[in-house]
Design an enzyme around this catalytic site. Sequence first.
Site, PDB file in Angstrom:
ATOM      1  CG  ASP A  28      -2.144  -0.904   1.014  1.00 36.73           C
ATOM      2  OD1 ASP A  28      -2.409  -1.304  -0.125  1.00 36.73           O
ATOM      3  OD2 ASP A  28      -2.823  -1.204   2.016  1.00 36.73           O
ATOM      4  CG  ASN A  33      -4.175   6.075   3.297  1.00 35.68           C
ATOM      5  OD1 ASN A  33      -5.079   5.609   2.624  1.00 35.68           O
ATOM      6  ND2 ASN A  33      -3.158   5.346   3.732  1.00 35.68           N
ATOM      7  NE  ARG A  36      -5.096  23.941  26.160  1.00 38.83           N
ATOM      8  CZ  ARG A  36      -4.173  24.893  26.216  1.00 38.83           C
ATOM      9  NH1 ARG A  36      -2.912  24.596  26.469  1.00 38.83           N
ATOM     10  NH2 ARG A  36      -4.510  26.155  26.032  1.00 38.83           N
ATOM     11  CB  THR A  76      -8.951   0.775   6.909  1.00 40.16           C
ATOM     12  OG1 THR A  76      -8.212   1.133   5.728  1.00 40.16           O
ATOM     13  CG2 THR A  76     -10.414   0.554   6.554  1.00 40.16           C
ATOM     14  CB  ALA A  77      -4.628   4.067   7.216  1.00 38.02           C
ATOM     15  CG  ASN A  81     -10.030   7.460  11.063  1.00 40.61           C
ATOM     16  OD1 ASN A  81     -10.363   8.482  11.638  1.00 40.61           O
ATOM     17  ND2 ASN A  81     -10.864   6.449  10.877  1.00 40.61           N
ATOM     18  CE  LYS A  82     -10.029  -1.334  12.738  1.00 40.46           C
ATOM     19  NZ  LYS A  82      -9.299  -1.718  13.964  1.00 40.46           N
ATOM     20  CD  GLN A 125       3.568   8.487   0.750  1.00 44.30           C
ATOM     21  OE1 GLN A 125       2.444   8.945   0.870  1.00 44.30           O
ATOM     22  NE2 GLN A 125       3.978   7.859  -0.352  1.00 44.30           N
TER      23      GLN A 125
END
Length: 269
Positions: free
Chosen positions: A48, A125, A151, A164-165, A167-168, A226
């Site tokens: 990926d 992403n 804050r 699914t990256a 964030n999960k 990235q």
Amino acid sequence: MGCLRVALVHNQSAKSIAVASQLTKLLSTSGNIIDQENPGIVISIGGDGTLLSAFHLYSHKLEQVRFLGVHTGHLGFYTDWRDYELEELVETLCHNQEENVSYPLLDVVIRYRDGRTDKHFLALNESTIKREHRTMVADVYLKDELFEHFRGDGLSVSTPTGSTAYNKSIGGAVLHPSIEAMQLTEIASLNNRVFRTVGSSIVVPKDDWIEIRLPESMDHLVTVDQFSIQQADVASVYYRVAPEKIRFASYRHMDFWRRVREAFIGDLS
């Protein structure tokens, strides 16, 4: 029979380099043209991360290119073909050229205090905002209306496929890519009687926008997929669902929920 103009993007592992060489020969033998400048389809070879790199290399040509991923390790969210299926892949390319599926992207604009020109990016992403060594303070606006004073360690805005990256991993929801939206998720927010935030991720539709307004500081770090972008004098970062989309060649594109199950749950038999 001539088929397609194809670009190859691979990582630097020995296996990916060997697969790229083999695939180049198969494509050329079948009448395809290897064209790194103006391809109709971009094939990434690796995982990926390699697909993300391929997307950013050709993000200025999204109207003309489709993407396809060959993985040389474990199955990814963007890679559908295995390295031992190259002959089948080339055969399928030549006879099924029009099938594709599109996914939403994130439009990111960094605005400055000192009059510098805004910087614009597309993310496949997510994008995050953090500070290097201190707690980040920010005002979160939704459609120009103040939503919360934040804050904490930072904020992340993800696409549906990016849900699914990272964030999960920070407690965000998994969002199906057929939903044209973006997701705002807090990173270790500070909540007490003085500082209050909503404390959960929120899903923002494509016609709305998010603006993260930042106090004056020299050490904000903005990431786009990235890439890490050290920024001084950032006034705000603006997010919306991009008008552009990424298109994937969908000859055997795996159902999203099946990908989620195989990535996080595994075989149920």
